[in-house]
Design a protein around this motif. Structure first.
Motif, mmCIF file in Angstrom:
data_model
loop_
_atom_site.group_PDB
_atom_site.id
_atom_site.type_symbol
_atom_site.label_atom_id
_atom_site.label_comp_id
_atom_site.label_asym_id
_atom_site.label_seq_id
_atom_site.Cartn_x
_atom_site.Cartn_y
_atom_site.Cartn_z
ATOM 1 N N TYR A 67 0.820 -1.214 0.000
ATOM 2 C CA TYR A 67 0.000 0.000 0.000
ATOM 3 C C TYR A 67 0.852 1.262 0.000
ATOM 4 N N ASP A 68 1.997 1.225 0.675
ATOM 5 C CA ASP A 68 2.866 2.399 0.701
ATOM 6 C C ASP A 68 3.455 2.660 -0.678
ATOM 7 N N ASN A 69 3.687 1.595 -1.441
ATOM 8 C CA ASN A 69 4.174 1.759 -2.813
ATOM 9 C C ASN A 69 3.159 2.495 -3.659
ATOM 10 N N TRP A 70 1.883 2.114 -3.551
ATOM 11 C CA TRP A 70 0.821 2.807 -4.305
ATOM 12 C C TRP A 70 0.668 4.242 -3.811
ATOM 13 N N ARG A 71 0.768 4.420 -2.511
ATOM 14 C CA ARG A 71 0.629 5.765 -1.931
ATOM 15 C C ARG A 71 1.703 6.708 -2.468
ATOM 16 N N LYS A 72 2.945 6.265 -2.473
ATOM 17 C CA LYS A 72 4.044 7.113 -2.951
ATOM 18 C C LYS A 72 3.894 7.433 -4.435
ATOM 19 N N ARG A 73 3.452 6.449 -5.197
ATOM 20 C CA ARG A 73 3.277 6.683 -6.639
ATOM 21 C C ARG A 73 2.127 7.644 -6.911
ATOM 22 N N LEU A 74 1.054 7.539 -6.110
ATOM 23 C CA LEU A 74 -0.062 8.480 -6.273
ATOM 24 C C LEU A 74 0.338 9.885 -5.835
ATOM 25 N N ILE A 75 1.154 9.991 -4.798
ATOM 26 C CA ILE A 75 1.670 11.301 -4.390
ATOM 27 C C ILE A 75 2.480 11.920 -5.523
ATOM 28 N N SER A 76 3.319 11.109 -6.157
ATOM 29 C CA SER A 76 4.130 11.597 -7.271
ATOM 30 C C SER A 76 3.244 12.052 -8.431
ATOM 31 N N CYS A 77 2.219 11.257 -8.741
ATOM 32 C CA CYS A 77 1.301 11.628 -9.825
ATOM 33 C C CYS A 77 0.580 12.933 -9.500
ATOM 34 N N ALA A 78 0.111 13.057 -8.246
ATOM 35 C CA ALA A 78 -0.591 14.274 -7.849
ATOM 36 C C ALA A 78 0.321 15.485 -7.923
ATOM 37 N N ALA A 79 1.583 15.327 -7.494
ATOM 38 C CA ALA A 79 2.533 16.438 -7.542
ATOM 39 C C ALA A 79 2.816 16.862 -8.980
ATOM 40 N N HIS A 80 2.999 15.906 -9.870
ATOM 41 C CA HIS A 80 3.240 16.214 -11.285
ATOM 42 C C HIS A 80 2.029 16.912 -11.903
ATOM 43 N N LEU A 81 0.838 16.429 -11.569
ATOM 44 C CA LEU A 81 -0.367 17.021 -12.145
ATOM 45 C C LEU A 81 -0.537 18.464 -11.677
ATOM 46 N N GLU A 82 -0.344 18.689 -10.380
ATOM 47 C CA GLU A 82 -0.528 20.052 -9.882
ATOM 48 C C GLU A 82 0.549 20.991 -10.421
ATOM 49 N N ALA A 83 1.745 20.459 -10.612
ATOM 50 C CA ALA A 83 2.784 21.273 -11.248
ATOM 51 C C ALA A 83 2.379 21.628 -12.670
ATOM 52 N N TYR A 84 1.791 20.677 -13.369
ATOM 53 C CA TYR A 84 1.328 20.905 -14.741
ATOM 54 C C TYR A 84 0.206 21.942 -14.767
ATOM 55 N N ILE A 85 -0.718 21.834 -13.777
ATOM 56 C CA ILE A 85 -1.839 22.780 -13.713
ATOM 57 C C ILE A 85 -1.338 24.203 -13.477
ATOM 58 N N THR A 87 -0.938 9.304 -16.941
ATOM 59 C CA THR A 87 -2.078 8.412 -17.185
ATOM 60 C C THR A 87 -1.624 6.959 -17.330
ATOM 61 N N LYS A 88 -0.437 6.744 -17.917
ATOM 62 C CA LYS A 88 0.096 5.380 -18.010
ATOM 63 C C LYS A 88 0.331 4.800 -16.620
ATOM 64 N N GLU A 89 0.896 5.625 -15.743
ATOM 65 C CA GLU A 89 1.166 5.174 -14.382
ATOM 66 C C GLU A 89 -0.131 4.870 -13.645
ATOM 67 N N LEU A 90 -1.151 5.697 -13.827
ATOM 68 C CA LEU A 90 -2.428 5.464 -13.152
ATOM 69 C C LEU A 90 -3.115 4.208 -13.666
ATOM 70 N N HIS A 91 -3.029 3.963 -14.955
ATOM 71 C CA HIS A 91 -3.594 2.723 -15.508
ATOM 72 C C HIS A 91 -2.889 1.513 -14.897
ATOM 73 N N LEU A 92 -1.583 1.617 -14.707
ATOM 74 C CA LEU A 92 -0.818 0.518 -14.121
ATOM 75 C C LEU A 92 -1.228 0.288 -12.670
ATOM 76 N N ILE A 93 -1.410 1.374 -11.915
ATOM 77 C CA ILE A 93 -1.840 1.250 -10.518
ATOM 78 C C ILE A 93 -3.229 0.625 -10.436
ATOM 79 N N ILE A 94 -4.133 1.033 -11.325
ATOM 80 C CA ILE A 94 -5.482 0.456 -11.351
ATOM 81 C C ILE A 94 -5.409 -1.055 -11.559
#
Length: 459
Positions: A182-200, A217-224
């Motif tokens: 679960y911590d692996n998914w958590r860290k990856r989602l944190i990274s995705c959120a940080a990248h997205l907000e930087a993009y925004i 989106t590739k990373e999120l599909h993989l997590i799903i």
């Protein structure tokens, strides 16, 4: 600038996850019997908190400096009467290298009720000390960041484990097998959120990579996919932890109320209704049938055992959808009434277990029990560190919600829809919170009350 912003975003998410005891709780030093109650060879009394060192010096003296994590044989004195309570081992665990992360110590003394009572009374006389509440040592370890909530619940399961398989699964969880997933998914989602907000925030002002959204989106599909595979476990971990819900059904007098339709008696109808509910909620259904009736249907009507089983359940007006995926085992009873020829016929049907309740001989009972054990093993599986299983319903609920949020995000963020990016980003943050609710990295007071309610006082 972009890299700094991403790091800041990641830090912002991580900082939300810090866990701290309230000032009032942190100032208290707690103590309790940590081993089992009753007479025994050795009992362990545990102390944790800022006044631990003072408690040690008060009870054993300060003539000799105690090294961390060394066992010392010392006389233990009552602080008021100055009388020796006992002679035992004392161990000193300075913060942060202790179970709770606080200054801690242990007194290992003789396990008589009188010694335990005297030592607990002595600790109660030391200023700043109070008795621990149920699960408070583990709760402090959680708040101190020593363990997460999945490890806490694994420890609780280890305390209550009754079988070797339950012990093994609980041990894996208490030592971080699920936490790492679960911590692996958590860290990856944190990274995705940080990248997205930087993009925004900076896409138009900074030189943001053109493919940042594509990679995200590739990373999120993989997590799903990974979460979906984790959920697709046939509830093995939950069944192993809670037990396999089993319903024995069939004609009248086999266990649950007899499942038949030829009655108008209100009491019997209620019994049948409850039996059906039990059957539909069961993990394993044992369909008990008369061996002679089974052979008659197979011989006369040319049915297979599987067809007999299917037709039998259809006649009971059961909701077929609620039986999909359930393990059903056909059992032929009263084989003591069969002739030698019929016994030979029944022996040729591999999918049927054979039993008699009238003075069953060993050569009947032992094969039945071995097959039943194999059946339970297939249902519960074997716990492994490489593939830890979901053990609590709340984990499953939060993981399903996490995937729902991710699916919504990916749907809304499709290029042809042109969404409000900031609103879509909230879905990503919601997915992250679902994972954090499992591990306890967000506010979980309501969950904590449930988790710690069954803990022992000294744990």
């Amino acid at each position: 600038m972009n890299r700094i912003y991403k790091m800041a975003k990641a830090f912002k998410y991580s900082s939300r996850c810090s866990r701290n005891l309230s000032n009032a709780a942190a100032d208290c030093t707690i103590f309790s019997l940590s081993s089992g109650f009753g007479k025994c060879g050795v009992s362990v009394i545990r102390v944790s908190g800022p006044q631990t060192r003072n408690a040690l010096q008060t009870l054993v003296g300060n003539r000799h400096e105690l090294k961390a994590r060394y066992a010392y044989l010392r006389s233990i004195y009552h602080p008021e009467t100055k009388e020796i309570i006992d002679k035992g081992l004392v161990l000193w665990f300075p913060a942060p290298a202790s179970f709770t992360g606080e200054d801690s110590c242990e007194f290992q003394v003789h396990g008589s009720l009188a010694v335990i009572a005297a030592l607990l009374d002595a600790l109660g006389k030391v200023p700043g000390l109070r008795p621990a509440t149920a699960g408070e040592f583990t709760k402090r370890a959680f708040y101190g960041g020593k363990i997460d909530l999945t490890e806490v619940e694994g420890l609780a399961d280890l305390i209550h484990a009754e079988t070797e398989a339950q012990r093994k699964q609980a041990m894996l969880q208490s030592t971080g097998a699920l936490s790492r997933v679960y911590d692996n998914w958590r860290k990856r989602l944190i990274s995705c959120a940080a990248h997205l907000e930087a993009y925004i925030d900076f896409a138009e002002e900074e030189n943001i990579e053109d493919d940042v959204v594509l990679q995200l989106t590739k990373e999120l599909h993989l997590i799903i996919t990974e979460i979906r595979d984790h959920l697709n476990d046939q509830r093995q971990g939950e069944m192993l932890r809670n037990g396999v819900r089993t319903a024995i059904v069939g004609a009248p007098n086999v266990d649950t109320a007899g499942l038949h339709k030829h009655t108008k008696d209100m009491v019997e109808l209620e019994g049948i209704s409850r039996a059906k509910e039990c059957l539909q909620n069961a993990d394993l259904i044992l369909l008990l049938t008369d061996a002679q009736e089974l052979l008659r249907n197979i011989t006369t009507n040319k049915q297979s055992a599987q067809n007999y089983q299917t037709d039998y359940l259809k006649q009971l007006d059961l909701d077929a959808n609620k039986l999909i995926g359930k393990r059903i085992q056909l059992i032929a009873n009263k084989i003591d009434l069969l002739s030698t020829t019929d016994l030979q016929k029944l022996a040729q049907i591999d999918s049927v277990l054979k039993i008699t309740c009238k003075q069953p001989p060993t050569d009947i009972v032992q094969p039945f029990l071995r097959h039943f054990e194999k059946l339970l093993y297939e249902l519960c599986g074997e716990p492994t560190a490489e593939h830890p299983r979901i053990t609590h319903a709340r984990y499953r609920q939060q993981l399903e919600r996490c995937n729902e949020h991710l699916h919504i995000f990916l749907h809304e963020y499709a290029p042809d829809i042109f969404p409000d990016t900031a609103i879509s980003a909230q879905k990503l943050r919601n997915a992250l919170k679902c994972i954090e609710r499992i591990t306890g990295h967000v506010s979980t007071d309501d969950i904590l009350d449930v988790v710690f309610k069954d803990f022992c006082i000294g744990k």
